[in-house]
Design an enzyme around this catalytic site. Structure first.
Site, PDB file in Angstrom:
ATOM      1  N   SER A   7       1.609  -9.629  -1.121  1.00 17.42           N
ATOM      2  CA  SER A   7       1.019  -8.515  -0.893  1.00 17.42           C
ATOM      3  C   SER A   7       1.557  -7.823   0.533  1.00 17.42           C
ATOM      4  CB  SER A   7      -0.407  -8.099  -1.429  1.00 17.42           C
ATOM      5  OG  SER A   7      -0.847  -8.843  -0.511  1.00 17.42           O
TER       6      SER A   7
ATOM      7  N   LYS B  12       0.774  -1.154  -0.146  1.00 15.62           N
ATOM      8  CA  LYS B  12       0.061   0.026   0.000  1.00 15.62           C
ATOM      9  C   LYS B  12       0.843   1.230  -0.073  1.00 15.62           C
ATOM     10  CE  LYS B  12      -4.146  -1.936   0.063  1.00 15.62           C
ATOM     11  NZ  LYS B  12      -5.147  -1.601  -0.950  1.00 15.62           N
TER      12      LYS B  12
ATOM     13  N   GLU C 141      -9.640   5.913   2.984  1.00 15.82           N
ATOM     14  CA  GLU C 141     -10.410   4.612   3.634  1.00 15.82           C
ATOM     15  C   GLU C 141      -9.664   3.583   3.878  1.00 15.82           C
ATOM     16  OE1 GLU C 141      -9.224   2.959   0.061  1.00 15.82           O
ATOM     17  OE2 GLU C 141     -10.052   5.259   0.232  1.00 15.82           O
TER      18      GLU C 141
END
Length: 389
Positions: free
Chosen positions: A374, A90, A112
């Site tokens: 991830s 991210k 969010e």
């Protein structure tokens, strides 16, 4: 690269677009213009990659999971996005968005989050770059991701509970967009995936494609046979798939099968959804007979979303990527399996992709398979422990 979409309307074939309130159109047009200018500016791109190297810790390594490889009968390589600062892919995106906010002179960002990893990455980028930050998070996700809530608060970010709907990622996105409408002159929305109205899917893809570009560079003349990634909104998968889309490598996206795709308790938008408009773009989404958004379900908060990025919808319809599912139970088994066999605790999201590889091992025999890991699973340990796994 023959796939160079979106077009000037923000469309990936019939998907994408800019379905947004009139009050947001000036901000979206400004963002599109600023991003195009910044992404063509060597100084901006250089600063972005310098921060990724010195602060985030890129490039992330490729690790050969030899113990799992022996059991599976495949050569399994892990692209270690879990080793990034903050523990997931991210931050590749939030650093870029933070630099864009500063370029636009907007002192405040909102975001969010579902699993909390985008929230933590947003809070981290805000702290680094001197920006005010608020993160919207569903109350259900606040409960199951308490560690990440504290991490965001420790970093100086205000976490805003969202109790509408199911209190999950969909509702957090909706609330963040509503907030942005009323504060658009001073606030930049740091969206966390390849979703939303144009130009967000494009921007997030461009900030995440570093994953696939690194993979190609690190493997040199060698090429994997298969690359696998989990898909919720789809940013980690898009990051690794996009640079490989014309390579001839088989690309597999794994969605949340939840309690089983024969039930309604899943997050398999591409596998079982229909085209519709969600959060500002046309894409595949879960909906009822009347076309209303149907709640998703996944044990992993990051896959608990009833839609997907529009470029993934395009990839599905063009047959460029194959999309499969893995259930909650399969993901939990894979979570424990990787932990015990390789000493790597994966995020529950990534465990879905590993679960598919484990299930399909016979058909993958002898192949080189890359799993885009991830994120790391620290955030999920308390939740998994409560289940007795």
């Amino acid at each position: 690269m023959t796939v160079s979409l979106p077009d000037r309307r923000g469309r990936y074939g019939e998907f994408g677009g800019r379905f947004a309130p009139e009050t947001l159109m000036p901000a979206l047009l400004e963002l599109e213009s600023v991003f195009e200018e910044a992404w063509g500016d060597e100084a901006f791109v250089g600063e972005y990659h310098r921060i990724l190297a010195d602060f985030v810790g890129r490039p992330t390594p490729i690790y050969e999971a030899s113990n799992l490889s022996k059991e599976l009968g495949v050569r399994l390589l892990l692209k270690r996005e879990d080793l990034n600062h903050t523990g997931a892919h991210k931050i590749n995106n939030t650093i870029g968005h933070g630099l864009l906010a500063k370029r636009m002179g907007k002192p405040r960002i909102i975001a969010e989050t579902g699993a909390g990893q985008h929230g933590v990455a947003s809070a981290t980028a805000a702290a680094l770059l001197g920006l005010e930050c608020e993160v919207f998070m569903g109350v259900k996700d606040i409960e199951r991701q308490a560690l990440n809530v504290y991490r965001m608060e420790l970093l100086g970010t205000r976490v805003v509970p969202v109790s509408s709907g199911a209190g999950t990622l969909k509702d957090a996105v909706s609330e963040a967009m509503r907030s942005w409408v009323s504060t658009v002159n001073t606030t930049h929305y740091m969206i966390g995936s390849v979703v939303g109205p144009h130009p967000f899917p494009l921007i997030v893809r461009e900030f995440q494609k570093v994953i696939g570009e690194e993979l190609l560079s690190q493997m040199g003349e060698e090429r994997p046979d298969v690359v696998v990634a989990c898909v919720g909104g789809g940013s980690n998968a898009m990051g690794v798939f996009y640079p490989l889309i014309d390579s001839g490598i088989e690309l597999i996206g794994v969605e949340a099968g939840g309690l089983g795709t024969e039930t309604l308790a899943h997050g398999a938008s591409l596998s079982l959804g229909r085209p519709g408009v969600l959060h500002g773009s046309m894409t595949y989404m879960l909906q009822d007979e009347e076309g209303q958004v149907r709640e998703a379900h996944s044990i992993s908060a990051g896959l608990d979303y009833p839609g997907v990025g529009p470029e993934h919808a395009y990839f599905k319809d063009k047959g460029l990527v194959r999309y499969e599912t893995a259930t909650d139970a399969e993901a939990l088994d894979a979570f424990a399996w990787l932990s015990r066999k390789e000493g790597i605790i994966p995020a529950l999201e990534s465990a879905h992709a590993l679960a598919w590889i484990r299930r399909e091992a016979a058909s993958l025999a002898g192949k080189t398979v890359v799993l885009n890991l991830s994120g790391r699973g620290d955030k999920d340990v308390q939740q998994v422990a409560a289940l007795g796994v």
